[in-house]
Design an enzyme around this catalytic site. Structure first.
Site, PDB file in Angstrom:
ATOM      1  N   CYS A  74       0.868  -1.178   0.000  1.00  0.00           N
ATOM      2  CA  CYS A  74       0.000   0.000   0.000  1.00  0.00           C
ATOM      3  C   CYS A  74       0.896   1.216   0.000  1.00  0.00           C
ATOM      4  CB  CYS A  74      -0.945   0.019   1.189  1.00  0.00           C
ATOM      5  SG  CYS A  74      -2.130   1.402   1.091  1.00  0.00           S
ATOM      6  N   VAL A  76       0.372   4.581  -0.520  1.00  0.00           N
ATOM      7  CA  VAL A  76       0.008   5.813   0.179  1.00  0.00           C
ATOM      8  C   VAL A  76       0.016   5.625   1.693  1.00  0.00           C
ATOM      9  CG1 VAL A  76      -2.508   5.453   0.193  1.00  0.00           C
ATOM     10  CG2 VAL A  76      -1.584   7.785   0.083  1.00  0.00           C
ATOM     11  N   TYR A 127      -6.118   9.321  -5.659  1.00  0.00           N
ATOM     12  CA  TYR A 127      -6.432   9.816  -4.324  1.00  0.00           C
ATOM     13  C   TYR A 127      -7.178  11.152  -4.325  1.00  0.00           C
ATOM     14  CZ  TYR A 127      -2.558   6.559  -3.684  1.00  0.00           C
ATOM     15  OH  TYR A 127      -1.732   5.476  -3.757  1.00  0.00           O
ATOM     16  N   CYS A 188      -0.561   3.760  -7.264  1.00  0.00           N
ATOM     17  CA  CYS A 188      -1.422   3.077  -6.307  1.00  0.00           C
ATOM     18  C   CYS A 188      -1.563   1.623  -6.739  1.00  0.00           C
ATOM     19  CB  CYS A 188      -2.796   3.747  -6.266  1.00  0.00           C
ATOM     20  SG  CYS A 188      -4.011   2.895  -5.233  1.00  0.00           S
ATOM     21  N   GLN A 190      -3.864  -0.371  -6.001  1.00  0.00           N
ATOM     22  CA  GLN A 190      -5.271  -0.741  -6.165  1.00  0.00           C
ATOM     23  C   GLN A 190      -5.862  -0.218  -7.479  1.00  0.00           C
ATOM     24  OE1 GLN A 190      -7.450  -2.739  -5.185  1.00  0.00           O
ATOM     25  NE2 GLN A 190      -9.413  -1.874  -4.589  1.00  0.00           N
TER      26      GLN A 190
END
Length: 240
Positions: A74, A76, A127, A188, A190
């Site tokens: 992850c 961030v 984000y 990211c 994801q």
């Protein structure tokens, strides 16, 4: 021999566990993947901090699986904690898993950019703007010049995993890449982007990487393996 890859992921993440196996399936070595999850739904400072607090449990679970490499997947979650956080976390985890290659998506992105010799970069993030600004500041603290960036303003982590590739490419096309050395198409793990890397390199004419391709590069080099993977962008184009 099968190399065991441990992944620490947010509970709502699904993309990294799809893209990393797809990438490493193109490699001549064999890999298996083993995940431990930290609860997180909204990509917010509060939930990221609460998620990071679950790290010790996840490390213990993956230690039981005797993984050869562990990726804190992850980006961030670490970058939002301030400059140098990936180095602190990786060092902490090495004290718990001394015989395991310890890596993070945040550190992998930094290492990937340096492997490409990139100093002037642009990036696309999913984000909300305040978190995107922290990612930009983190990369600048690592010595990169961020020429331009885009925030898609998606706060729900499940929705991040459903962002269409065309929306990501449209954001990249809106960036000023005139003097950029590299483009991060997805900062990211994801946000899906694996299928965008090679077409984006052809369209923009500069190296393109993502959190996933950087993660694959870090895992391979961390395990002492050849980092060449076909059709995955210049970062993985040849052994370094």
């Amino acid at each position: 021999m099968t190399h065991r890859i441990g992944l620490i992921v947010p509970s709502s993440n699904v993309t990294v566990e799809t893209e990393l196996p797809a990438l490493l399936a193109r490699h001549p070595e064999r890999f298996s993947f083993h995940s431990s999850r930290m609860r997180m739904h909204q990509v917010s400072p509060e939930e990221l901090k609460a998620m990071n607090a679950q790290r010790e449990r996840c490390v213990a679970e993956l230690a039981d699986a005797h993984v050869d490499a562990l990726l804190y997947a992850c980006l961030v979650a670490l970058m939002a904690q301030g400059p140098g956080e990936h180095q602190r976390v990786e060092a902490e985890l090495r004290t718990q898993l001394a015989d395991t290659a310890i890596l993070s998506s945040a550190g992998a992105l930094v290492a990937g950019l340096r492997a490409l010799g990139a100093s002037r970069i642009a990036l696309v993030t999913p984000y909300l703007r305040p978190l995107a600004e922290q990612v930009v500041a983190y990369l600048e603290a690592e010595g990169f010049t961020v020429l331009d960036w885009a925030a898609l303003e998606v706060g729900d982590n499940t929705e991040v995993g459903c962002i269409p590739g065309e929306r990501v490419l449209a954001a990249a096309r809106g960036l000023d890449l005139t003097s950029a050395d590299a483009l991060i198409i997805s900062a990211c793990v994801q946000m899906p982007s694996l299928d965008l890397v090679a077409p984006a390199e052809e369209e923009f004419g500069i190296p393109v990487l993502s959190a996933a391709t950087a993660g694959a590069y870090a895992l391979l080099t961390g395990l002492g393996l050849d980092s060449a993977i076909p059709d995955a962008g210049r970062l993985l184009a040849a052994s370094r």
